[in-house]
Every structure is written in structure tokens, then in C-alpha cells.
Design a protein around this motif. Structure first.
Motif, PDB file in Angstrom:
ATOM      1  N   ALA A  67       0.743  10.157   7.536  1.00 29.71           N
ATOM      2  CA  ALA A  67       1.281   9.422   8.690  1.00 29.71           C
ATOM      3  C   ALA A  67       0.617   8.055   8.815  1.00 29.71           C
ATOM      4  O   ALA A  67       1.291   7.050   9.081  1.00 29.71           O
ATOM      5  CB  ALA A  67       1.079  10.230   9.972  1.00 29.71           C
ATOM      6  N   GLU A  68      -0.707   8.009   8.624  1.00 30.81           N
ATOM      7  CA  GLU A  68      -1.392   6.725   8.714  1.00 30.81           C
ATOM      8  C   GLU A  68      -0.951   5.792   7.592  1.00 30.81           C
ATOM      9  O   GLU A  68      -0.733   4.596   7.812  1.00 30.81           O
ATOM     10  CB  GLU A  68      -2.899   6.933   8.673  1.00 30.81           C
ATOM     11  N   ARG A  69      -0.810   6.350   6.385  1.00 32.48           N
ATOM     12  CA  ARG A  69      -0.359   5.518   5.267  1.00 32.48           C
ATOM     13  C   ARG A  69       1.040   4.970   5.546  1.00 32.48           C
ATOM     14  O   ARG A  69       1.324   3.787   5.300  1.00 32.48           O
ATOM     15  CB  ARG A  69      -0.356   6.348   3.982  1.00 32.48           C
ATOM     16  N   ALA A  70       1.912   5.842   6.081  1.00 30.95           N
ATOM     17  CA  ALA A  70       3.264   5.375   6.408  1.00 30.95           C
ATOM     18  C   ALA A  70       3.234   4.315   7.500  1.00 30.95           C
ATOM     19  O   ALA A  70       4.007   3.343   7.471  1.00 30.95           O
ATOM     20  CB  ALA A  70       4.115   6.563   6.855  1.00 30.95           C
ATOM     21  N   ALA A  71       2.326   4.493   8.483  1.00 30.13           N
ATOM     22  CA  ALA A  71       2.236   3.506   9.562  1.00 30.13           C
ATOM     23  C   ALA A  71       1.771   2.155   9.028  1.00 30.13           C
ATOM     24  O   ALA A  71       2.321   1.104   9.398  1.00 30.13           O
ATOM     25  CB  ALA A  71       1.280   4.005  10.647  1.00 30.13           C
ATOM     26  N   TRP A  72       0.757   2.160   8.158  1.00 34.63           N
ATOM     27  CA  TRP A  72       0.279   0.888   7.607  1.00 34.63           C
ATOM     28  C   TRP A  72       1.330   0.244   6.711  1.00 34.63           C
ATOM     29  O   TRP A  72       1.485  -0.985   6.699  1.00 34.63           O
ATOM     30  CB  TRP A  72      -1.007   1.100   6.822  1.00 34.63           C
ATOM     31  N   ILE A  73       2.048   1.080   5.940  1.00 30.64           N
ATOM     32  CA  ILE A  73       3.121   0.528   5.101  1.00 30.64           C
ATOM     33  C   ILE A  73       4.207  -0.083   5.970  1.00 30.64           C
ATOM     34  O   ILE A  73       4.717  -1.182   5.686  1.00 30.64           O
ATOM     35  CB  ILE A  73       3.699   1.626   4.182  1.00 30.64           C
ATOM     36  N   ALA A  74       4.576   0.625   7.061  1.00 35.94           N
ATOM     37  CA  ALA A  74       5.592   0.088   7.965  1.00 35.94           C
ATOM     38  C   ALA A  74       5.121  -1.211   8.610  1.00 35.94           C
ATOM     39  O   ALA A  74       5.889  -2.175   8.731  1.00 35.94           O
ATOM     40  CB  ALA A  74       5.931   1.125   9.038  1.00 35.94           C
ATOM     41  N   ALA A  75       3.832  -1.240   9.013  1.00 35.05           N
ATOM     42  CA  ALA A  75       3.295  -2.468   9.607  1.00 35.05           C
ATOM     43  C   ALA A  75       3.300  -3.615   8.584  1.00 35.05           C
ATOM     44  O   ALA A  75       3.634  -4.758   8.912  1.00 35.05           O
ATOM     45  CB  ALA A  75       1.883  -2.234  10.132  1.00 35.05           C
ATOM     46  N   GLY A  76       2.922  -3.286   7.334  1.00 29.89           N
ATOM     47  CA  GLY A  76       2.947  -4.316   6.298  1.00 29.89           C
ATOM     48  C   GLY A  76       4.355  -4.818   6.026  1.00 29.89           C
ATOM     49  O   GLY A  76       4.572  -6.023   5.857  1.00 29.89           O
ATOM     50  N   CYS A  77       5.323  -3.879   5.990  1.00 31.92           N
ATOM     51  CA  CYS A  77       6.712  -4.292   5.772  1.00 31.92           C
ATOM     52  C   CYS A  77       7.204  -5.164   6.916  1.00 31.92           C
ATOM     53  O   CYS A  77       7.920  -6.152   6.696  1.00 31.92           O
ATOM     54  CB  CYS A  77       7.602  -3.061   5.615  1.00 31.92           C
ATOM     55  N   LEU A  78       6.830  -4.781   8.151  1.00 36.79           N
ATOM     56  CA  LEU A  78       7.228  -5.596   9.303  1.00 36.79           C
ATOM     57  C   LEU A  78       6.617  -6.994   9.219  1.00 36.79           C
ATOM     58  O   LEU A  78       7.293  -8.004   9.475  1.00 36.79           O
ATOM     59  CB  LEU A  78       6.798  -4.906  10.599  1.00 36.79           C
ATOM     60  N   LEU A  79       5.320  -7.050   8.833  1.00 43.40           N
ATOM     61  CA  LEU A  79       4.667  -8.350   8.691  1.00 43.40           C
ATOM     62  C   LEU A  79       5.338  -9.180   7.602  1.00 43.40           C
ATOM     63  O   LEU A  79       5.578 -10.386   7.773  1.00 43.40           O
ATOM     64  CB  LEU A  79       3.188  -8.146   8.373  1.00 43.40           C
ATOM     65  N   LEU A  80       5.667  -8.538   6.479  1.00 52.62           N
ATOM     66  CA  LEU A  80       6.343  -9.257   5.402  1.00 52.62           C
ATOM     67  C   LEU A  80       7.715  -9.739   5.848  1.00 52.62           C
ATOM     68  O   LEU A  80       8.147 -10.841   5.490  1.00 52.62           O
ATOM     69  CB  LEU A  80       6.477  -8.355   4.173  1.00 52.62           C
ATOM     70  N   ALA A  81       8.411  -8.888   6.640  1.00 51.38           N
ATOM     71  CA  ALA A  81       9.724  -9.295   7.133  1.00 51.38           C
ATOM     72  C   ALA A  81       9.613 -10.518   8.045  1.00 51.38           C
ATOM     73  O   ALA A  81      10.413 -11.461   7.952  1.00 51.38           O
ATOM     74  CB  ALA A  81      10.392  -8.140   7.872  1.00 51.38           C
ATOM     75  N   VAL A  82       8.597 -10.498   8.937  1.00 51.64           N
ATOM     76  CA  VAL A  82       8.410 -11.643   9.833  1.00 51.64           C
ATOM     77  C   VAL A  82       8.056 -12.900   9.032  1.00 51.64           C
ATOM     78  O   VAL A  82       8.597 -13.990   9.273  1.00 51.64           O
ATOM     79  CB  VAL A  82       7.324 -11.329  10.878  1.00 51.64           C
ATOM     80  N   LEU A  83       7.127 -12.742   8.073  1.00 53.78           N
ATOM     81  CA  LEU A  83       6.754 -13.889   7.246  1.00 53.78           C
ATOM     82  C   LEU A  83       7.940 -14.396   6.438  1.00 53.78           C
ATOM     83  O   LEU A  83       8.148 -15.610   6.300  1.00 53.78           O
ATOM     84  CB  LEU A  83       5.600 -13.510   6.312  1.00 53.78           C
TER      85      LEU A  83
END
Length: 350
Positions: A196-212
Motif C-alpha cells: 500500500a505504501e509503495r502504491a501510494a508513493w508511486i501514485a504520488a510520483g505519477c501525480l507529481l509527474l503529471a503536474v510537472l
């Protein structure tokens, strides 16, 4: 405590404690973790059933159907865990808890690490002791006692479990709770806290990449639009350059003409002579005319010899009102006028 247990709590690690204790007193929860209650083995009944003969996709449905016959009374709850095709059931009836209380729970047995080798073992629990028998890395039998069992009780447990090995009672073991249960949860979409934590960090990273990515795309679009606008401005400047040059040449020509006009006197000699002649007394005529910068001398012959009459004739006729009249002694009158220094500008009145 193992090295795994000593590391910092995962982001979604649940807080664990026994019913009635302060939440999270046994294992503090992570930043986003929930409270998970640990049911003591003393309050749980244990059952198991082997579904290895069924296809994996049908095992969960079959286990849920079989669970109904294990419920001892209304309000009892079942925690289902799997080891391959072997289903483990722990049945627990919370004391003094409503339907919403202790919604998330698991049995104490699932937090005690499996043995390194197969065989029987005896564990010290939060309340009482538990005897276990392991075969091929799977729990095949479990028995709870309020105290350490006697040799006879231990032997009966081994016989009921069809154990044919050494019947000696092993030493009592006290284990710390694991971070994760050693068996898979019976929930269809369940995942452990690390996943769950790995998925959360991946989702956060994907969101950050999407914003960037969105910001970079916006900057690229803005840059392209700026280049297009600059190109349009340059093209417009190129089209209007001849007009601008012509305008500048016209303005320069106008300025040059105006400078040349400024060199001209305010009036020509003929204009001056006509205006002065209109003011001369009757019978007076021009006898001489001399013009200098800022001054005009007129010699008048005939007319009234009194200079005051000559001056009065021009007092109401600017710019001739600034003059002197001097008799010459030969019957002539010398009139000296002060002239304007520059030509009157366009639009102004004289």
C-alpha cells in the motif's frame, strides 16, 4: 525484535493493541495507518479446511460458504487467512462491543512468526499459551491452554493432530508481534502495508509527474505562441517599414520648410508700404524707405509738419504703434518704426 520490526513504521502501518487497551499501545500506527485490534487466542476458536482440490478462483467463495457452519452464535466474527489452498478460520465474539466496534481485527496467532522447522511448538501468548503443529510450512493444528499444559494434555494434542514424531514438550517460546501477518488475508483486494505504501508513493510520483508535465506543456505552448506572435509583429513591421520611412521623410521635409519659412520676414516691403501709406496724413508722400533688422525708416514729404500728428496716426495700428517722428528741418518727417523680430506662427492673430 527482528530487523524488520526495528525499522520505522510504514506509512500505512496499522496501530495494534488488544481489546480494551489504548489504541496503538502494542504497535504504534504509521502516519496514515488505521487501528487494528488483535483478538487474544483465548477468545478465539480455530478451524481449518483444505480447498486445494478446487481451482484458485473458486476457493474464496467455497470458504465463505463453509464459514457459516463454524459460527457458534449471532454476532460472532470470522477472520479468514490462507496458506496456499489451506483456509484458516478464527472465530471471535467481542465482549461488550457493538457492530461498529472492532471492525478491523485479526487473531493474535497470525502475528507470531512461523517456525523455521516443521513440528510442534509451544508459545507464550498475551493470555495463556498455544500449542501449534506445523507441516510443510503450514499450520495444521492449534490448541489453547490457560497455563502450560501437562505432559498428558500435550500428548493428547499431538495424538489428535496425528503427530508421529517426538512427543516431548518443547520449551515455551515468547515472540514479538510481526509487522505483517504470516498468512494471506481472505479479502479479495487486500494488500499489505508495504504494498500500500509503495502504491501510494508511486501514485504520488505519477501525480507529481503529471503536474510537472502539464506545467512543461503549458510553458512549451506559451513559448510557441510567443514565437508566433513575434513572427507576426516582425512581419507587420516589415510591411509598415516603407510607410514609416515615408512618414519620417515627410516630417523631415515639413520641418525643413518650416525652418525656411521662419527665415522670411513677417511682412514684405510692399505690405509694409501699403499699410503705412494708408495711415499717412493727407498730402504726405514717401520720400525715402530704408529697412534694417528690427527697424524701418520712412522719410515722409508733405502733409502736417507736427510730429505728434504723425505718431497719433499709428497709435491704433500695431505693429506700427512703436515709432518715433523726427522733423528733418527741410520740411520732411523721418518716421522710425520698431518691427517684429519673427514671423507670426500659423493659426495666431496679428
Amino acid at each position: 525484535m527482528t530487523a524488520m520490526q526495528k525499522r520505522p513504521r510504514a506509512l500505512f502501518s496499522p496501530g495494534r493493541s488488544l481489546p480494551g487497551e489504548t489504541p496503538g499501545c502494542r504497535q504504534p500506527k504509521g502516519l496514515l495507518g488505521a487501528q487494528e485490534w488483535v483478538a487474544p487466542r483465548r477468545e478465539c476458536q480455530y478451524r481449518q479446511q483444505d480447498f486445494s482440490a478446487l481451482p484458485p478462483r473458486k476457493r474464496l467463495a467455497a470458504a465463505k460458504l463453509a464459514a457459516a457452519r463454524f459460527l457458534p452464535q449471532p454476532g460472532a466474527r470470522i477472520h479468514l487467512a490462507w496458506q496456499g489452498g489451506l483456509a484458516h478460520y478464527w472465530i471471535w465474539t467481542p465482549e461488550g462491543g457493538g457492530e461498529a466496534d472492532y471492525r478491523r481485527w485479526l487473531p493474535e496467532t497470525l502475528l507470531l512468526a512461523p517456525p523455521v522447522q516443521d513440528g510442534p511448538r509451544l508459545l507464550a501468548l498475551s493470555q495463556g499459551v498455544e500449542g501449534q503443529l506445523w507441516r510443510s510450512g503450514m499450520l495444521v493444528a492449534s490448541q489453547w491452554w490457560a497455563r502450560q499444559p501437562s505432559d498428558a494434555e500435550w500428548l493428547n494434542f499431538l495424538r489428535a493432530s496425528a503427530w508421529a514424531g517426538d512427543a516431548a514438550m518443547p520449551a515455551l517460546e515468547a515472540l514479538e508481534w510481526l509487522e505483517r501477518p504470516w498468512a494471506q488475508s481472505g479479502r479479495r483486494w487486500a494488500m499489505d502495508v508495504d504494498t500500500a505504501e509503495r502504491a501510494a508513493w508511486i501514485a504520488a510520483g505519477c501525480l507529481l509527474l503529471a503536474v510537472l508535465g502539464w506545467q512543461i506543456a503549458s510553458l512549451l505552448r506559451w513559448d510557441a505562441a510567443a514565437r508566433e506572435e513575434a513572427a507576426r509583429v516582425d512581419a507587420a513591421r516589415a510591411r509598415t517599414a516603407p510607410l514609416q520611412a515615408a512618414r519620417e521623410r515627410a516630417e523631415a521635409t515639413i520641418a525643413e520648410i518650416q525652418s525656411l519659412r521662419d527665415l522670411e520676414p513677417a511682412y514684405s516691403d510692399y505690405e509694409w508700404m501699403a499699410r503705412i501709406a494708408a495711415r499717412l496724413p493727407q498730402g504726405a508722400n514717401f520720400a525715402g524707405w530704408a529697412r534694417e533688422p528690427g527697424k524701418l525708416r520712412v522719410l515722409v514729404r508733405g502733409g502736417d509738419p507736427d510730429p505728434r500728428r504723425a505718431i497719433e496716426a499709428f497709435l491704433d495700428a500695431p505693429p506700427f504703434d512703436k515709432l518715433t517722428a523726427t522733423p528733418t528741418g527741410s520740411g520732411d518727417m523721418l518716421l522710425e518704426f520698431e518691427l517684429p523680430a519673427a514671423r507670426a506662427t500659423e493659426g495666431s492673430s496679428e
